[in-house]
Design a protein around this motif. Structure first.
Motif, PDB file in Angstrom:
ATOM      1  N   ASP A  12       8.072  13.746   0.109  1.00 14.95           N
ATOM      2  CA  ASP A  12       7.712  12.021   1.583  1.00 14.95           C
ATOM      3  C   ASP A  12       9.206  11.894   2.140  1.00 14.95           C
ATOM      4  O   ASP A  12       9.924  11.167   1.845  1.00 14.95           O
ATOM      5  N   ASP A  13       9.194  11.421   3.893  1.00 14.41           N
ATOM      6  CA  ASP A  13      10.202  11.159   4.260  1.00 14.41           C
ATOM      7  C   ASP A  13       9.763   9.690   4.678  1.00 14.41           C
ATOM      8  O   ASP A  13      10.963   8.935   5.196  1.00 14.41           O
ATOM      9  N   GLY A  14       9.056   9.317   3.853  1.00 11.09           N
ATOM     10  CA  GLY A  14       8.931   8.104   3.881  1.00 11.09           C
ATOM     11  C   GLY A  14       8.154   6.976   5.097  1.00 11.09           C
ATOM     12  O   GLY A  14       7.443   6.414   5.294  1.00 11.09           O
ATOM     13  N   ALA A  15       7.703   7.903   6.282  1.00 10.14           N
ATOM     14  CA  ALA A  15       6.677   7.907   7.055  1.00 10.14           C
ATOM     15  C   ALA A  15       5.221   7.499   6.260  1.00 10.14           C
ATOM     16  O   ALA A  15       4.198   7.107   6.830  1.00 10.14           O
ATOM     17  N   SER A  16       4.989   8.542   5.177  1.00 11.45           N
ATOM     18  CA  SER A  16       3.492   8.663   4.649  1.00 11.45           C
ATOM     19  C   SER A  16       3.563   6.603   2.967  1.00 11.45           C
ATOM     20  O   SER A  16       2.675   5.986   3.802  1.00 11.45           O
ATOM     21  N   PHE A  17       4.415   7.347   2.356  1.00 12.39           N
ATOM     22  CA  PHE A  17       4.484   6.164   1.208  1.00 12.39           C
ATOM     23  C   PHE A  17       6.170   5.127   1.239  1.00 12.39           C
ATOM     24  O   PHE A  17       6.531   5.964   1.974  1.00 12.39           O
ATOM     25  N   ALA A  18       5.686   4.043   0.850  1.00 16.12           N
ATOM     26  CA  ALA A  18       6.570   3.553   1.027  1.00 16.12           C
ATOM     27  C   ALA A  18       7.373   3.216  -0.126  1.00 16.12           C
ATOM     28  O   ALA A  18       7.055   3.412  -1.432  1.00 16.12           O
ATOM     29  N   GLY A  19       9.288   3.177   0.491  1.00 17.65           N
ATOM     30  CA  GLY A  19       9.449   2.966  -1.071  1.00 17.65           C
ATOM     31  C   GLY A  19      10.782   4.544  -1.030  1.00 17.65           C
ATOM     32  O   GLY A  19      11.435   4.933  -2.002  1.00 17.65           O
ATOM     33  N   VAL A  20      10.133   5.894   0.255  1.00 18.70           N
ATOM     34  CA  VAL A  20      11.155   6.594  -0.662  1.00 18.70           C
ATOM     35  C   VAL A  20      12.905   6.685  -0.542  1.00 18.70           C
ATOM     36  O   VAL A  20      12.773   5.947   0.492  1.00 18.70           O
ATOM     37  N   GLU A  21      13.480   6.840  -1.618  1.00 16.97           N
ATOM     38  CA  GLU A  21      14.888   7.207  -1.377  1.00 16.97           C
ATOM     39  C   GLU A  21      15.226   8.167   0.081  1.00 16.97           C
ATOM     40  O   GLU A  21      14.943   9.374  -1.858  1.00 16.97           O
ATOM     41  N   ARG A  31       9.394   4.523  11.665  1.00 14.68           N
ATOM     42  CA  ARG A  31       8.606   3.034  11.049  1.00 14.68           C
ATOM     43  C   ARG A  31       8.330   3.517   9.349  1.00 14.68           C
ATOM     44  O   ARG A  31       7.501   3.222   8.850  1.00 14.68           O
ATOM     45  N   GLY A  32       9.238   4.065   8.953  1.00  8.35           N
ATOM     46  CA  GLY A  32       9.060   4.500   7.811  1.00  8.35           C
ATOM     47  C   GLY A  32       9.547   3.307   6.715  1.00  8.35           C
ATOM     48  O   GLY A  32      10.493   2.211   7.066  1.00  8.35           O
ATOM     49  N   VAL A  33       9.273   3.179   6.069  1.00 11.55           N
ATOM     50  CA  VAL A  33      10.129   2.446   4.892  1.00 11.55           C
ATOM     51  C   VAL A  33      10.687   2.952   3.690  1.00 11.55           C
ATOM     52  O   VAL A  33      10.580   4.134   3.080  1.00 11.55           O
ATOM     53  N   TYR A  34      11.859   2.916   3.535  1.00 14.08           N
ATOM     54  CA  TYR A  34      13.221   3.512   2.428  1.00 14.08           C
ATOM     55  C   TYR A  34      13.564   2.295   1.468  1.00 14.08           C
ATOM     56  O   TYR A  34      13.977   1.209   2.152  1.00 14.08           O
ATOM     57  N   SER A  35      14.107   3.118   0.397  1.00 14.73           N
ATOM     58  CA  SER A  35      15.073   2.266  -0.631  1.00 14.73           C
ATOM     59  C   SER A  35      16.561   1.990   0.031  1.00 14.73           C
ATOM     60  O   SER A  35      16.298   3.043  -0.196  1.00 14.73           O
ATOM     61  N   MET A  36      17.377   0.925   0.241  1.00 12.53           N
ATOM     62  CA  MET A  36      18.432   1.322   0.320  1.00 12.53           C
ATOM     63  C   MET A  36      19.261   0.473  -0.762  1.00 12.53           C
ATOM     64  O   MET A  36      18.864  -0.927  -1.425  1.00 12.53           O
ATOM     65  N   TYR A  37      20.453   0.119  -0.212  1.00 11.22           N
ATOM     66  CA  TYR A  37      21.324  -0.955  -0.904  1.00 11.22           C
ATOM     67  C   TYR A  37      22.120  -2.144   0.022  1.00 11.22           C
ATOM     68  O   TYR A  37      22.234  -1.426   1.047  1.00 11.22           O
ATOM     69  N   HIS A  38      22.466  -2.810  -0.970  1.00 15.02           N
ATOM     70  CA  HIS A  38      22.928  -3.910   0.083  1.00 15.02           C
ATOM     71  C   HIS A  38      24.047  -4.972  -0.888  1.00 15.02           C
ATOM     72  O   HIS A  38      23.561  -5.095  -1.369  1.00 15.02           O
ATOM     73  N   GLY A  39      25.819  -5.267  -0.181  1.00 17.68           N
ATOM     74  CA  GLY A  39      26.408  -5.354  -1.064  1.00 17.68           C
ATOM     75  C   GLY A  39      26.988  -6.656  -0.827  1.00 17.68           C
ATOM     76  O   GLY A  39      26.980  -6.604   0.272  1.00 17.68           O
ATOM     77  N   GLU A  90      19.187  -3.676  -4.490  1.00 15.61           N
ATOM     78  CA  GLU A  90      17.793  -2.850  -4.178  1.00 15.61           C
ATOM     79  C   GLU A  90      17.087  -3.109  -3.556  1.00 15.61           C
ATOM     80  O   GLU A  90      16.939  -4.141  -3.344  1.00 15.61           O
ATOM     81  N   VAL A  91      17.156  -2.935  -1.422  1.00 11.55           N
ATOM     82  CA  VAL A  91      16.402  -3.616  -0.501  1.00 11.55           C
ATOM     83  C   VAL A  91      15.228  -2.435  -0.719  1.00 11.55           C
ATOM     84  O   VAL A  91      15.162  -0.881  -0.332  1.00 11.55           O
ATOM     85  N   ARG A  92      14.118  -3.091   0.685  1.00 12.89           N
ATOM     86  CA  ARG A  92      13.280  -1.855   0.888  1.00 12.89           C
ATOM     87  C   ARG A  92      12.956  -2.695   2.078  1.00 12.89           C
ATOM     88  O   ARG A  92      12.989  -3.562   2.810  1.00 12.89           O
TER      89      ARG A  92
END
Length: 223
Positions: A12-21, A31-39, A90-92
């Motif tokens: 999945d590319d994040g457009a269907s399921f939340a939290g894809v990395e 409109r995708g939902v992705y897992s990312m990082y913030h320092g 780790e952020v969504r």
């Protein structure tokens, strides 16, 4: 003896399921939902967990919350700070409408948010002089689109445990404030919509119970 396999796996590319990395070079979908990082620093980490993110007032991509899919990049922030004072969340991220910024002096490098975009994306190794590391970077204009979901890195176990405890308390408080418990499907591990249960059935091949929203299922069956 031969063995037959059946099942499926969804990439999945994040457009269907939340939290894809996504991989570093994969294009984020609108409109995708992705897992990312913030320092951030230890002190700021405590404030963010308690009150949420605040957008930076400036930066390479202008105002917003800066995040990256690359944990190594996030681990170098805040810049010019002591590594013993750095925390990686780790952020969504709900990216909304995404604008690709892939060259120096891009005409929308600083004003993308005024053109109807929610996130600016700098792909890896695009040659921008302002990104000497060549690592992927994103800027999200609305801080409400970025939510802390975990502590990816901390200076030591004590700080990590403290932040995890603060995050757990904050999440619990947020759930109480919403007035409704969050139900999770036992098979696909995804949240159910307004408490409605997911459709479950038996796999035609192995007989195992499956949810139609599972992203992966493999089974073996005798010929």
């Amino acid at each position: 003896m031969s063995v037959k396999f059946s099942g499926w796996e969804v990439v999945d590319d994040g457009a269907s399921f939340a939290g894809v990395e996504l991989g570093a070079s994969q294009t984020p979908q609108n409109r995708g939902v992705y897992s990312m990082y913030h320092g951030t620093s230890i002190a700021s980490a405590r404030i963010i967990i308690a009150n949420g993110f605040k957008p930076s007032t400036g930066g390479m991509l202008g105002k917003g919350v800066y995040v990256s899919r690359d944990k190594k990049k996030a681990a170098h922030y805040p810049l010019r700070s002591n590594p013993s004072d750095r925390v990686v969340f780790e952020v969504r991220v709900r990216v909304g409408r995404v604008k690709r910024i892939d060259k120096d002096n891009h005409p929308m490098q600083l004003n993308w948010s005024t053109k109807g975009y929610n996130t600016a994306w700098v792909p890896p190794n695009c040659g921008m002089r302002s990104v000497p590391s060549g690592l992927e970077e994103d800027c999200v204009f609305d801080p409400k689109r970025v939510k802390v979901i975990g502590i990816a890195n901390a200076p030591n176990a004590t700080i990590k445990a403290e932040l995890q405890q603060l995050l757990a308390k904050s999440s619990k408080k947020h759930r109480r404030g919403s007035g409704a418990a969050v139900d999770v499907c036992s098979l696909c591990k995804r949240k159910t919509q307004q408490g409605s249960t997911h459709i479950k059935q038996q796999c035609w091949s192995c007989g195992q119970n499956i949810c139609i929203l599972m992203s992966k299922h493999f089974c073996s069956a005798k010929p």
